[in-house]
Design an enzyme around this catalytic site. Structure first.
Site, PDB file in Angstrom:
ATOM      1  CG  HIS A   2      -1.881  -1.211   1.141  1.00 23.32           C
ATOM      2  ND1 HIS A   2      -3.114  -1.174   0.536  1.00 23.32           N
ATOM      3  CD2 HIS A   2      -1.713  -2.492   1.568  1.00 23.32           C
ATOM      4  CE1 HIS A   2      -3.672  -2.366   0.607  1.00 23.32           C
ATOM      5  NE2 HIS A   2      -2.839  -3.175   1.235  1.00 23.32           N
ATOM      6  CG  HIS A  22      -1.999   1.640  -2.646  1.00 22.68           C
ATOM      7  ND1 HIS A  22      -1.587   2.842  -2.117  1.00 22.68           N
ATOM      8  CD2 HIS A  22      -3.030   1.214  -1.860  1.00 22.68           C
ATOM      9  CE1 HIS A  22      -2.323   3.138  -1.058  1.00 22.68           C
ATOM     10  NE2 HIS A  22      -3.215   2.165  -0.890  1.00 22.68           N
ATOM     11  CG  HIS A  80      -6.413  -3.276   2.527  1.00 20.20           C
ATOM     12  ND1 HIS A  80      -5.281  -3.514   3.265  1.00 20.20           N
ATOM     13  CD2 HIS A  80      -6.668  -1.929   2.641  1.00 20.20           C
ATOM     14  CE1 HIS A  80      -4.854  -2.386   3.804  1.00 20.20           C
ATOM     15  NE2 HIS A  80      -5.685  -1.415   3.454  1.00 20.20           N
ATOM     16  CG  HIS A 113     -11.119   1.230   3.312  1.00 22.43           C
ATOM     17  ND1 HIS A 113     -10.626   2.316   3.977  1.00 22.43           N
ATOM     18  CD2 HIS A 113     -10.168   0.871   2.407  1.00 22.43           C
ATOM     19  CE1 HIS A 113      -9.406   2.596   3.514  1.00 22.43           C
ATOM     20  NE2 HIS A 113      -9.105   1.733   2.562  1.00 22.43           N
TER      21      HIS A 113
END
Length: 209
Positions: free
Chosen positions: A50, A54, A60, A161
């Site tokens: 990362h 990226h 992740h 995320h």
């Protein structure tokens, strides 16, 4: 007419570059020199996946998420729109509703006038979790951003995320967009083919449409 040229929007991987607090710094060195081998130089690197520009694989941040080799490479090749959101300290549905995103599939956010690879930013734009459902509604499946993360540095539960992942939005971080004009572009940001990985550096380039 001048041929349209590709523009590199990748943060270079360089010894001494800034890294996420606690993460593995990038390091390149010659493991074997031509003098030692008699024929070639052979470089080696040590790095977090990362560092620099990226892509995050869902694995992740989600134990059950897809790993890098399971992602469709076509996600990272195609038309993209860059929008300037530098006026917003925080970004979510209400702010994005002010931009025309009809027909957009890949959205790149220009959030800052600078992106210094050697200085980890003390603060950067906050992306609120309601961004995920909104991007899905618009048909967007890739979000790129010019800062180290779509979540804050002190976040442990990574709500944005997860919001993006739950809505099928793939993530590219640490793009270099400070000198790029907003508009429509061709976009390539291919991750490396690393089996079972949680992410990968990419070489990101754009060309004006």
């Amino acid at each position: 007419m001048e041929k349209r040229r590709w523009i590199d929007i990748t943060q270079p991987l360089t010894n001494g570059m800034a890294h996420w607090p606690g993460d593995t710094p990038f390091r390149f060195e010659l493991g074997v020199t031509k003098e030692q081998s008699g024929s070639v130089n052979i470089g080696e690197i040590r790095t977090s996946l990362h560092m620099g520009t990226h892509a995050d694989a869902p694995f992740h941040f989600d134990e059950n998420g897809k790993r890098l080799h399971e992602l469709d490479v076509n996600t990272y090749i195609g038309k993209a729109k860059i929008i300037d959101v530098t006026i917003h300290p925080s970004l979510g549905r209400s702010e994005l509703e002010g931009y025309n995103l009809d027909g957009v599939e890949r959205l790149l956010l220009k959030t800052s006038g600078t992106n210094n690879p050697f200085v980890f930013p003390e603060s950067f734009i906050e992306l609120r979790p309601d961004i995920g459902p909104y991007l899905k509604e618009k048909g967007i499946f890739l979000l790129g951003i010019d800062v180290p993360s779509v979540d804050r540095t002190d976040s442990k539960n990574l709500p944005t995320h997860h919001s993006l992942g739950d809505n099928g939005i793939h993530i590219v971080e640490n793009l270099m967009l400070a000198d790029v004009e907003p508009g429509d572009y061709e976009f390539i940001a291919l991750p490396l083919a690393i089996q079972d990985a949680d992410g990968s550096p990419v070489r990101a380039v754009i060309r004006r449409i």
